[in-house]
Write a protein that holds these residues in place. Structure first.
Motif, PDB file in Angstrom:
ATOM      1  N   SER A  40     -52.884 -41.026  66.034  1.00  0.00           N
ATOM      2  CA  SER A  40     -52.140 -39.816  66.406  1.00  0.00           C
ATOM      3  C   SER A  40     -53.011 -38.914  67.268  1.00  0.00           C
ATOM      4  O   SER A  40     -52.732 -37.729  67.417  1.00  0.00           O
ATOM      5  CB  SER A  40     -51.698 -39.061  65.137  1.00  0.00           C
ATOM      6  OG  SER A  40     -52.824 -38.778  64.310  1.00  0.00           O
ATOM      7  N   SER A  63     -46.185 -34.135  51.029  1.00  0.00           N
ATOM      8  CA  SER A  63     -47.462 -34.853  51.014  1.00  0.00           C
ATOM      9  C   SER A  63     -47.404 -36.102  50.145  1.00  0.00           C
ATOM     10  O   SER A  63     -48.200 -37.023  50.333  1.00  0.00           O
ATOM     11  CB  SER A  63     -48.583 -33.926  50.523  1.00  0.00           C
ATOM     12  OG  SER A  63     -48.282 -33.428  49.217  1.00  0.00           O
ATOM     13  N   GLY A  97     -44.237 -33.552  61.605  1.00  0.00           N
ATOM     14  CA  GLY A  97     -45.652 -33.421  61.292  1.00  0.00           C
ATOM     15  C   GLY A  97     -46.565 -33.808  62.426  1.00  0.00           C
ATOM     16  O   GLY A  97     -47.735 -33.424  62.433  1.00  0.00           O
ATOM     17  N   PHE A  98     -46.061 -34.566  63.409  1.00  0.00           N
ATOM     18  CA  PHE A  98     -46.907 -34.935  64.540  1.00  0.00           C
ATOM     19  C   PHE A  98     -47.033 -33.724  65.461  1.00  0.00           C
ATOM     20  O   PHE A  98     -46.023 -33.193  65.934  1.00  0.00           O
ATOM     21  CB  PHE A  98     -46.322 -36.127  65.295  1.00  0.00           C
ATOM     22  CG  PHE A  98     -47.146 -36.562  66.479  1.00  0.00           C
ATOM     23  CD1 PHE A  98     -48.383 -37.149  66.281  1.00  0.00           C
ATOM     24  CD2 PHE A  98     -46.701 -36.358  67.777  1.00  0.00           C
ATOM     25  CE1 PHE A  98     -49.157 -37.535  67.362  1.00  0.00           C
ATOM     26  CE2 PHE A  98     -47.464 -36.747  68.863  1.00  0.00           C
ATOM     27  CZ  PHE A  98     -48.703 -37.333  68.651  1.00  0.00           C
ATOM     28  N   THR A  99     -48.271 -33.308  65.731  1.00  0.00           N
ATOM     29  CA  THR A  99     -48.480 -32.044  66.447  1.00  0.00           C
ATOM     30  C   THR A  99     -47.946 -32.075  67.869  1.00  0.00           C
ATOM     31  O   THR A  99     -47.627 -31.042  68.433  1.00  0.00           O
ATOM     32  CB  THR A  99     -49.981 -31.696  66.487  1.00  0.00           C
ATOM     33  OG1 THR A  99     -50.712 -32.808  67.039  1.00  0.00           O
ATOM     34  CG2 THR A  99     -50.499 -31.405  65.092  1.00  0.00           C
ATOM     35  N   GLN A 145     -56.106 -43.438  51.166  1.00  0.00           N
ATOM     36  CA  GLN A 145     -55.159 -43.373  52.282  1.00  0.00           C
ATOM     37  C   GLN A 145     -54.399 -44.686  52.429  1.00  0.00           C
ATOM     38  O   GLN A 145     -53.204 -44.686  52.730  1.00  0.00           O
ATOM     39  CB  GLN A 145     -55.898 -43.047  53.585  1.00  0.00           C
ATOM     40  CG  GLN A 145     -56.304 -41.592  53.726  1.00  0.00           C
ATOM     41  CD  GLN A 145     -56.770 -41.250  55.132  1.00  0.00           C
ATOM     42  OE1 GLN A 145     -57.082 -42.139  55.933  1.00  0.00           O
ATOM     43  NE2 GLN A 145     -56.828 -39.961  55.445  1.00  0.00           N
ATOM     44  N   GLU A 202     -42.076 -30.442  58.614  1.00  0.00           N
ATOM     45  CA  GLU A 202     -43.108 -31.118  57.832  1.00  0.00           C
ATOM     46  C   GLU A 202     -42.464 -31.986  56.766  1.00  0.00           C
ATOM     47  O   GLU A 202     -41.383 -31.683  56.251  1.00  0.00           O
ATOM     48  CB  GLU A 202     -44.038 -30.096  57.165  1.00  0.00           C
ATOM     49  CG  GLU A 202     -44.880 -29.284  58.132  1.00  0.00           C
ATOM     50  CD  GLU A 202     -45.983 -30.099  58.782  1.00  0.00           C
ATOM     51  OE1 GLU A 202     -46.323 -31.166  58.234  1.00  0.00           O
ATOM     52  OE2 GLU A 202     -46.482 -29.675  59.836  1.00  0.00           O
ATOM     53  N   HIS A 226     -51.227 -38.464  57.165  1.00  0.00           N
ATOM     54  CA  HIS A 226     -52.659 -38.171  57.301  1.00  0.00           C
ATOM     55  C   HIS A 226     -52.984 -37.573  58.666  1.00  0.00           C
ATOM     56  O   HIS A 226     -52.681 -38.176  59.699  1.00  0.00           O
ATOM     57  CB  HIS A 226     -53.454 -39.469  57.087  1.00  0.00           C
ATOM     58  CG  HIS A 226     -53.121 -40.153  55.797  1.00  0.00           C
ATOM     59  ND1 HIS A 226     -52.793 -41.486  55.713  1.00  0.00           N
ATOM     60  CD2 HIS A 226     -53.035 -39.666  54.532  1.00  0.00           C
ATOM     61  CE1 HIS A 226     -52.534 -41.811  54.458  1.00  0.00           C
ATOM     62  NE2 HIS A 226     -52.677 -40.718  53.732  1.00  0.00           N
ATOM     63  N   SER A 227     -53.594 -36.409  58.652  1.00  0.00           N
ATOM     64  CA  SER A 227     -53.925 -35.728  59.904  1.00  0.00           C
ATOM     65  C   SER A 227     -55.118 -36.371  60.602  1.00  0.00           C
ATOM     66  O   SER A 227     -55.289 -36.254  61.810  1.00  0.00           O
ATOM     67  CB  SER A 227     -54.219 -34.247  59.642  1.00  0.00           C
ATOM     68  OG  SER A 227     -55.280 -34.112  58.706  1.00  0.00           O
ATOM     69  N   SER A 228     -55.962 -37.064  59.849  1.00  0.00           N
ATOM     70  CA  SER A 228     -57.096 -37.789  60.434  1.00  0.00           C
ATOM     71  C   SER A 228     -57.422 -38.967  59.539  1.00  0.00           C
ATOM     72  O   SER A 228     -56.983 -39.031  58.381  1.00  0.00           O
ATOM     73  CB  SER A 228     -58.325 -36.879  60.588  1.00  0.00           C
ATOM     74  OG  SER A 228     -58.767 -36.437  59.315  1.00  0.00           O
ATOM     75  N   SER A 229     -58.188 -39.891  60.058  1.00  0.00           N
ATOM     76  CA  SER A 229     -58.513 -41.093  59.308  1.00  0.00           C
ATOM     77  C   SER A 229     -59.807 -40.920  58.525  1.00  0.00           C
ATOM     78  O   SER A 229     -60.870 -40.691  59.105  1.00  0.00           O
ATOM     79  CB  SER A 229     -58.650 -42.291  60.252  1.00  0.00           C
ATOM     80  OG  SER A 229     -59.111 -43.427  59.554  1.00  0.00           O
ATOM     81  N   HIS A 288     -49.220 -43.677  57.737  1.00  0.00           N
ATOM     82  CA  HIS A 288     -50.437 -42.971  58.162  1.00  0.00           C
ATOM     83  C   HIS A 288     -50.099 -41.843  59.123  1.00  0.00           C
ATOM     84  O   HIS A 288     -50.628 -40.735  59.016  1.00  0.00           O
ATOM     85  CB  HIS A 288     -51.382 -43.946  58.865  1.00  0.00           C
ATOM     86  CG  HIS A 288     -52.229 -44.766  57.935  1.00  0.00           C
ATOM     87  ND1 HIS A 288     -52.964 -44.219  56.904  1.00  0.00           N
ATOM     88  CD2 HIS A 288     -52.468 -46.119  57.899  1.00  0.00           C
ATOM     89  CE1 HIS A 288     -53.624 -45.184  56.272  1.00  0.00           C
ATOM     90  NE2 HIS A 288     -53.331 -46.338  56.849  1.00  0.00           N
TER      91      HIS A 288
END
Length: 351
Positions: free
Chosen positions: A170, A117, A103-105, A213, A114, A204-207, A200
């Motif tokens: 990330s 969720s 999942g880390f780009t 979260q 992936e 989660h793609s962003s905070s 996290h």
């Protein structure tokens, strides 16, 4: 330092210092030597071409968000940026472990993989993906580094970063995690914080900085460290703190988290768990219930950056001073973040 403090020392307004920070204006050339002196950096720190790890709060997952000020978070992010700059410099010379985080780009191993969720399912799948088995996770911080995650613990002298609870980001080419000893020097809390931040990074793609979260990261950490199907047969059917203390040492989690796990898995009511927490508080400091300092557990202390420097030192002759010059830092700052010790003899003058 605050903008006001810097401004007073170099003879400008706080607003001017703010403009220097954002890049909307530049300090006059004659101010640069004073600015370098006040901030304790070489003059080259302000020259173009130096790698800069710049982060904002949307790119980091902070625990205890409400109890930290924006200024504290900015200082902590500054520390994280420096850790990345040092990582970048070392990675030019040494191949660090590949980023293997689904999942880390920026992942370098199966970047398209992936995880679910759902927090608990994601924890189960990541354990399987990393081949951790069904039992306790040994040497958690070493596991994170093995899979390409940069982990750093701020030096004691770095009060600004140390006052913030653990956080991760990330938003850089490598996932980065900062673990602090803000509330207690306790390896069990340290490990749970690391697992929480790992949650996290994969969930989660962003905070968003919200409680949802945080709950998801907590659920991930609990399942990652004590999987339901593995821990359930060992949990007492009647609350037994001595038995939980034994399980704590085996699984590397706190007694408090095991009490919560008992309640979460339906083995204890809210009232029973509340009474157990009260009894646990009364036992704090007793044998079996005292905090275990992190320094006693080498596998829970980051070593990747220090080992990378040692490898570059051995094979390429890299020195702390050369690295400091490249980064435009003081040599002492490089040593602090690396955790390296000065090997030269110290001259002491006595009357």
């Amino acid at each position: 330092m605050t903008k006001k403090e810097v401004a007073q020392d170099i003879g400008v307004s706080p607003a001017a210092v703010g403009q220097y920070e954002t890049g909307s204006s530049k300090p006059r050339p004659d101010l640069l030597p004073r600015l370098a002196d006040v901030l304790g950096v070489p003059l080259e720190f302000f020259l173009a071409g130096r790698p800069i790890g710049k982060l904002d709060t949307s790119m980091a997952y902070f625990r205890s968000l409400r109890s930290t000020s924006g200024a504290q978070r900015s200082r902590a992010l500054g520390f994280a940026g420096q850790v990345w700059e040092l990582t970048f410099a070392l990675e030019r010379r040494v191949q660090l472990p590949l980023v293997n985080l689904p999942g880390f780009t920026g992942g370098e191993v199966h970047p398209g993989t992936e995880l679910p969720s759902d927090a608990r399912e994601a924890a189960q799948d990541l354990r399987a993906y990393w081949k951790l088995g069904r039992g306790p996770v040994k040497h958690l911080v070493r596991q994170l580094e093995t899979h390409g995650i940069v982990v750093s613990v701020p030096p004691e002298a770095d009060e600004a970063a140390s006052k913030i609870d653990a956080f991760a980001t990330s938003g850089l080419p490598r996932p980065l995690m900062v673990l602090t000893r803000n509330r207690a020097d306790d390896v069990y809390r340290h490990r749970f914080s690391a697992a929480h931040e790992l949650g996290h990074l994969v969930l989660h793609s962003s905070s968003a900085g919200d409680s949802q979260q945080e709950r998801e990261a907590d659920a991930f950490a609990a399942e990652f460290l004590t999987p339901r199907t593995s821990i359930l047969p060992f949990l007492p059917r009647r609350m037994d703190l001595a038995q939980l203390a034994d399980l704590s040492r085996t699984w590397g989690v706190s007694v408090k988290s095991l009490i919560y796990r008992c309640r979460e898995l339906g083995l204890a009511s809210d009232a029973t768990a509340s009474r157990a927490y009260q009894r646990l508080n009364a036992l704090t400091g007793q044998p079996g219930f005292s905090p275990e300092p992190v320094e006693r557990f080498p596998g829970e202390q980051p070593i990747m950056l220090q080992r990378a420097f040692e490898l570059a030192q051995k094979n390429q002759g890299l020195t702390i001073r050369e690295l400091a010059k490249e980064l435009a830092w003081r040599a002492e700052r490089v040593q602090e973040i690396l955790g390296a010790r000065e090997t030269r003899p110290v001259l002491r003058l006595v009357d």
